[in-house]
Design an enzyme around this catalytic site. Sequence first.
Site, PDB file in Angstrom:
ATOM      1  N   GLN A   1      -3.409  -2.579   5.167  1.00 46.46           N
ATOM      2  CA  GLN A   1      -4.433  -2.852   4.162  1.00 46.46           C
ATOM      3  C   GLN A   1      -3.945  -2.488   2.757  1.00 46.46           C
ATOM      4  OE1 GLN A   1      -4.948  -1.282   7.069  1.00 46.46           O
ATOM      5  NE2 GLN A   1      -6.121  -2.881   8.094  1.00 46.46           N
ATOM      6  N   THR A   2      -3.228  -1.375   2.642  1.00 43.37           N
ATOM      7  CA  THR A   2      -2.703  -0.952   1.339  1.00 43.37           C
ATOM      8  C   THR A   2      -1.708  -1.962   0.789  1.00 43.37           C
ATOM      9  OG1 THR A   2      -2.999   1.381   1.891  1.00 43.37           O
ATOM     10  CG2 THR A   2      -1.445   0.868   0.122  1.00 43.37           C
ATOM     11  N   ARG A   3      -0.831  -2.464   1.641  1.00 44.89           N
ATOM     12  CA  ARG A   3       0.165  -3.431   1.174  1.00 44.89           C
ATOM     13  C   ARG A   3      -0.490  -4.742   0.746  1.00 44.89           C
ATOM     14  NH1 ARG A   3       5.394  -2.551   5.211  1.00 44.89           N
ATOM     15  NH2 ARG A   3       4.879  -0.416   5.793  1.00 44.89           N
TER      16      ARG A   3
ATOM     17  N   ARG B   1      16.231  -3.301   6.536  1.00 44.03           N
ATOM     18  CA  ARG B   1      16.542  -4.460   7.387  1.00 44.03           C
ATOM     19  C   ARG B   1      15.952  -5.726   6.797  1.00 44.03           C
ATOM     20  NH1 ARG B   1      13.233  -7.206  10.636  1.00 44.03           N
ATOM     21  NH2 ARG B   1      11.589  -5.654  10.294  1.00 44.03           N
ATOM     22  N   ARG B   2      14.671  -5.687   6.440  1.00 48.80           N
ATOM     23  CA  ARG B   2      14.039  -6.855   5.843  1.00 48.80           C
ATOM     24  C   ARG B   2      14.643  -7.166   4.479  1.00 48.80           C
ATOM     25  NH1 ARG B   2       8.145  -4.719   7.615  1.00 48.80           N
ATOM     26  NH2 ARG B   2       7.911  -5.867   9.574  1.00 48.80           N
TER      27      ARG B   2
ATOM     28  N   LYS C   1       8.886   1.454  17.093  1.00 51.10           N
ATOM     29  CA  LYS C   1       9.881   1.353  16.031  1.00 51.10           C
ATOM     30  C   LYS C   1       9.837   2.556  15.085  1.00 51.10           C
ATOM     31  CE  LYS C   1       7.357  -1.535  12.674  1.00 51.10           C
ATOM     32  NZ  LYS C   1       7.453  -2.775  11.870  1.00 51.10           N
ATOM     33  N   ASP C   2       8.798   3.398  15.208  1.00 48.79           N
ATOM     34  CA  ASP C   2       8.712   4.617  14.410  1.00 48.79           C
ATOM     35  C   ASP C   2       9.290   5.832  15.128  1.00 48.79           C
ATOM     36  OD1 ASP C   2       7.423   3.292  12.345  1.00 48.79           O
ATOM     37  OD2 ASP C   2       5.424   3.698  13.149  1.00 48.79           O
TER      38      ASP C   2
ATOM     39  N   ARG D   1       5.528   0.857   0.321  1.00 41.89           N
ATOM     40  CA  ARG D   1       5.040   1.537   1.510  1.00 41.89           C
ATOM     41  C   ARG D   1       3.524   1.558   1.562  1.00 41.89           C
ATOM     42  NH1 ARG D   1       6.692   7.109   2.354  1.00 41.89           N
ATOM     43  NH2 ARG D   1       5.775   6.662   4.381  1.00 41.89           N
ATOM     44  N   GLY D   2       3.007   1.986   2.722  1.00 47.68           N
ATOM     45  CA  GLY D   2       1.571   2.043   2.936  1.00 47.68           C
ATOM     46  C   GLY D   2       1.190   1.287   4.187  1.00 47.68           C
ATOM     47  N   ASN D   3      -0.060   1.470   4.628  1.00 49.69           N
ATOM     48  CA  ASN D   3      -0.510   0.744   5.819  1.00 49.69           C
ATOM     49  C   ASN D   3      -0.750  -0.727   5.480  1.00 49.69           C
ATOM     50  OD1 ASN D   3      -3.143   0.534   4.653  1.00 49.69           O
ATOM     51  ND2 ASN D   3      -3.663   2.557   5.441  1.00 49.69           N
TER      52      ASN D   3
ATOM     53  N   CYS E   1      16.552   5.126   8.890  1.00 46.58           N
ATOM     54  CA  CYS E   1      15.917   4.280   7.883  1.00 46.58           C
ATOM     55  C   CYS E   1      16.809   4.014   6.678  1.00 46.58           C
ATOM     56  CB  CYS E   1      14.602   4.911   7.435  1.00 46.58           C
ATOM     57  SG  CYS E   1      13.307   4.777   8.687  1.00 46.58           S
TER      58      CYS E   1
END
Length: 413
Positions: free
Chosen positions: A240-242, A218-219, A170-171, A236-238, A329
């Site tokens: 764990q960050t979120r 989308r979300r 999806k990226d 944003r972020g990975n 995006c």
Amino acid sequence: EHHTEALQTNNRAHQAESEGCKTERKGVKSVGTIESKAMVCSGLFVGGLLVSAVSAFTVVDPSQSSLLSRGRRTASRSSLQMALDKPILTIGTRGSMLALAQAHETKRRLGEKFPELAEEGAIELKVISTTGDERLEIALSEIGGKGLFTKELDVALLTKQVDICVHSMKDVPTWLVDGTILPVNLPREDTRDVFISKVAKRIEDLPEGAVVGTASLRRAAQVLYKNPKVKVVNFRGNVQTRLRKLDEKQVDATMLALAGLNRLGMTDVATSVLDHDEILPAVSQGAIGIQCRADDERVQKYIAPLGCAKTKAAVDCERAFLGGLDGNCRTPIAGHAFITEDGRLKFKGMVSSMDGSEFFYVEKEGAVEDGPKMGKEAADEITAQCGEEFLEKLRAATPHNTLPSPHMYEATA
């Protein structure tokens, strides 16, 4: 003791010869047998054992001695790799825990298919930082979209710093840089999203003014449709960050892909799993892709057995839909394809306004081999529904009318 002394004496006698017979990288075959001039001259048949002056080939089963009479012997690729002190394959990957989990899954599958790749040091993982990973304070819609997660990996691949790149599909943009191909998708994970919150069990239960964090338009659009009383902010972020930001009460809720949580072994953080009729997933969600150079036949032979035909058929259909809409995006687009029990390919696609006030859907069904054609036809049909002007408005969207910063609101948690 006599046998050991004989081996030591013979090895000393042939030390000078073996020094001159070390394998050079140039001219060594990547897979299969090794020419006698590369290795056999260092092999000595003594006392029923084949002894090599190259440390990687210390002892070989006596049954292999017959190969000497033919002027060559079969050597494992892993031993050759150790002799060369160079990995057989180098995998390029982003550095997040999820990206590394996907790269390690690819590495594991390669080792299961090819014993030489299961040896320690046979596959190297090379972490490459991308612009999308580094500019977390800015919305993807502002800095260029999905290609920001793949550009630096493309460069590493084309300059032969790596042999393959492992991506979350999806990226990956719907176009690939010249000289590269993406021929393999691993078996797909669960394609659903999950809802995560400490103040509500469902999106509809969030109180008025609650702050939902997501980087996905989308979300965001689907959340606002289900609960127009909430505020949605760029987040944003990975993984764990979120989750850390959620714990810090920067937002009241967020959503993540169930596939990523499965791969990280973190499904316990999910408040609820959202079925497709609640939140339609992103195009290619849950799929891993392996990209390589178009002219690298050696690497293509290694990765080909890893491919899942069902996943690739579904992903190709979805990506054709996204490409037909010129999606990026800045456009709230969703799409999901799957193969039914009777072997048919089914697809459902969606386009919406930023605020979730307008939605357009399309559904298609056909033969598995017609996936890309179905995706393109679905894009044409949904364009006819919403109108080209509607899509142009979405494509032209600026950061000011996409998602605000989370600092603009205070979470209610």
